[in-house]
Design an enzyme around this catalytic site. Structure first.
Site, PDB file in Angstrom:
ATOM      1  N   ARG A  61       0.845  -1.192   0.000  1.00 31.09           N
ATOM      2  CA  ARG A  61       0.000   0.000   0.000  1.00 31.09           C
ATOM      3  C   ARG A  61       0.882   1.244   0.000  1.00 31.09           C
ATOM      4  NH1 ARG A  61      -4.889  -1.901   4.137  1.00 31.09           N
ATOM      5  NH2 ARG A  61      -5.325  -3.845   2.999  1.00 31.09           N
TER       6      ARG A  61
ATOM      7  N   ARG B 168       1.781   1.531  10.244  1.00 28.40           N
ATOM      8  CA  ARG B 168       1.323   1.935   8.902  1.00 28.40           C
ATOM      9  C   ARG B 168       2.511   1.844   7.950  1.00 28.40           C
ATOM     10  NH1 ARG B 168      -3.257   5.119   7.517  1.00 28.40           N
ATOM     11  NH2 ARG B 168      -3.581   5.598   9.711  1.00 28.40           N
TER      12      ARG B 168
ATOM     13  N   GLU C 189      -7.072  -0.601  14.606  1.00 33.35           N
ATOM     14  CA  GLU C 189      -7.736  -1.595  13.762  1.00 33.35           C
ATOM     15  C   GLU C 189      -6.811  -2.775  13.464  1.00 33.35           C
ATOM     16  OE1 GLU C 189      -8.730  -2.213   9.139  1.00 33.35           O
ATOM     17  OE2 GLU C 189      -9.215  -0.208   9.895  1.00 33.35           O
TER      18      GLU C 189
ATOM     19  N   SER D 229     -10.792  -6.337   9.543  1.00 36.38           N
ATOM     20  CA  SER D 229     -11.900  -5.692   8.861  1.00 36.38           C
ATOM     21  C   SER D 229     -12.599  -6.757   8.032  1.00 36.38           C
ATOM     22  CB  SER D 229     -11.376  -4.573   7.962  1.00 36.38           C
ATOM     23  OG  SER D 229     -12.431  -3.950   7.268  1.00 36.38           O
TER      24      SER D 229
ATOM     25  N   ARG E  98       0.459  -6.324  11.378  1.00 33.78           N
ATOM     26  CA  ARG E  98       0.138  -5.292  12.367  1.00 33.78           C
ATOM     27  C   ARG E  98      -0.204  -5.888  13.739  1.00 33.78           C
ATOM     28  NH1 ARG E  98      -4.263  -0.499  11.358  1.00 33.78           N
ATOM     29  NH2 ARG E  98      -2.635   0.257   9.937  1.00 33.78           N
TER      30      ARG E  98
END
Length: 427
Positions: free
Chosen positions: A264, A279, A351, A354, A391
């Site tokens: 990403r 991140r 988070e 998801s 993560r």
């Protein structure tokens, strides 16, 4: 993309969905107008094409001057047919382009609003009281300090080799990631998923089909020389796995657990979570992906959420479940539930998982259909959800840290680490 039949029959439902998302509801009327013009152009083309075929039969039967006259007229018809076909094709492209700008119709009950308008559905577990355990003077270490002490995370050399937001997982850090991902695969197997190692480069039509080349296209890495995209999740490859196929779902969902590297660009995140591995540009993930019927999609969504929660319970993390607001769904999701673990060093929720119900949105774009028990063919529904990712190391290190900088290994992960109970700092 959006179901055009639904758009024609219940336009206000789609307008309401657009408003909930914070998107332009007038786009619905633009699509309806373009669709009407498309159908009119197609009807005119087909009428003239039928006339052309009938005229061709007359030419075959005629002779002499009559035949020459008919041939001349046939040439005129052919030119008109060609022009009408071009008009119909252009109308088709225009209508499709507009329709692709409309997000999936959100489910009933999805909160309205943006990123901060989620609804908390439940809390599971309680954050540790480090002061009660170790005294008021205890300073909670963040995951990077712990990871460096364990010789598990090296962001300095990651930046030296690849730039900002890259890292090395070394020693126990690499082993811990593999333990997490293997535990996720084992749980997925037990739930009936087929493990898949997926490609991380996909064609433009597959990336677009999943909805990732819309408003968030700047998040995606593109290789122009090859016209391929690096995936940000194995969801993309798995959504394309059955593209153009007709599935038999009469015996239940088709479930896959995709293991892949993910990439990403993190565009627009300048200054956010720059420390450590929260991140980053590259990570690994095991993703649950299901093909099922429209009628079963909401129940499958809850099932995937349940498997995500079971994984978080397995690594003994306190977390909460949120119902994501419509404006934060992404174009392909009709509903999304996130699980967020407590992050002690920042006193906030982070988070970790998801899960999205994409209903028929992706399947329509990718041509994935199912044959029902009565023989009818219709679009399938697709769903996805995180079962483990890099993560998670952040939350595991911080929540299970001990006063001396060591980290307790959650009991269920110990078999994947050779029975190791505690990760000890490297002296």
């Amino acid at each position: 993309m959006i179901d055009l039949r639904l758009l024609r029959e219940e336009p206000e439902l789609v307008r309401t969905s657009q408003r909930l998302r914070g998107d332009d509801p007038s786009l619905v009327d633009q699509v309806l107008d373009a669709d009407s013009r498309r159908r009119a152009a197609l009807t005119e083309f087909e009428t003239l094409r039928a006339e052309q075929k009938a005229h061709g039969k007359k030419v075959a039967q005629a002779q002499g001057e009559e035949k020459q006259a008919l041939l001349a007229h046939g040439k005129t018809i052919a030119e008109k047919v060609k022009g009408l076909q071009a008009e119909a094709d252009e109308a088709e492209r225009h209508a499709t382009d507009l329709a692709r700008r409309i997000g999936n119709v959100v489910e009933d009950g999805v909160p309205a609003g943006g990123e901060d308008d989620y609804v908390v559905l439940e809390h599971v577990g309680s954050p540790r009281d480090f002061a009660a355990e170790y005294g008021d003077d205890f300073a909670v270490r963040d995951h990077l300090a712990l990871g460096e002490g364990l010789a598990a995370i090296d962001t300095e050399r990651g930046a030296k080799v690849s730039g900002a937001r890259f890292y090395f997982l070394t020693g126990i850090g690499a082993r811990l990631e593999l333990a997490l991902l293997n535990a996720a695969v084992d749980r997925a197997l037990a739930a009936g998923f087929t493990p898949v190692i997926t490609p991380t480069l996909v064609k433009p039509e597959v990336m677009a089909g999943t909805g990732y080349l819309g408003a968030h296209a700047d998040e995606v890495y593109h290789l122009p020389a090859d016209d391929l995209y690096l995936v940000g999740t194995s969801e993309v490859a798995l959504a394309g796995y059955h593209s153009g196929e007709i599935l038999d779902l009469t015996s239940g969902p088709k479930r896959y657990a995709g293991w892949s590297a993910c990439y990403r660009r993190e565009a627009g995140s300048y200054g956010k979570d720059t420390r450590g591995i929260i991140r980053v540009h590259q990570f690994h993930k095991v993703e649950a992906f299901s093909y099922t019927t429209v009628e079963d999609a909401a129940d499958e969504h809850r099932r995937i959420l349940g498997w995500e929660k079971a994984m978080l319970d397995l690594v003994e993390l306190p977390y909460r479940v949120i119902d994501t607001a419509a404006g934060d769904l992404g174009s392909s999701a009709a509903r999304k539930f996130d699980c967020e673990a407590w992050l002690p060093s920042q006193q906030r929720w982070l988070e970790l998982t998801s899960t999205s119900n994409c209903t028929t949105f992706q399947a329509r774009r990718l041509g994935v259909r199912e044959r029902t028990a009565d023989g009818t063919v219709r679009p399938a529904a697709t769903l996805n959800g995180t079962l483990a990712t890099t993560r998670w190391i952040v939350a595991i290190l911080e929540n299970h840290q001990q006063a001396d900088g060591s980290v307790r290994v959650p009991e269920a992960l110990r078999p994947y680490l050779g029975g190791l109970e505690v990760l000890e700092p490297v002296r």
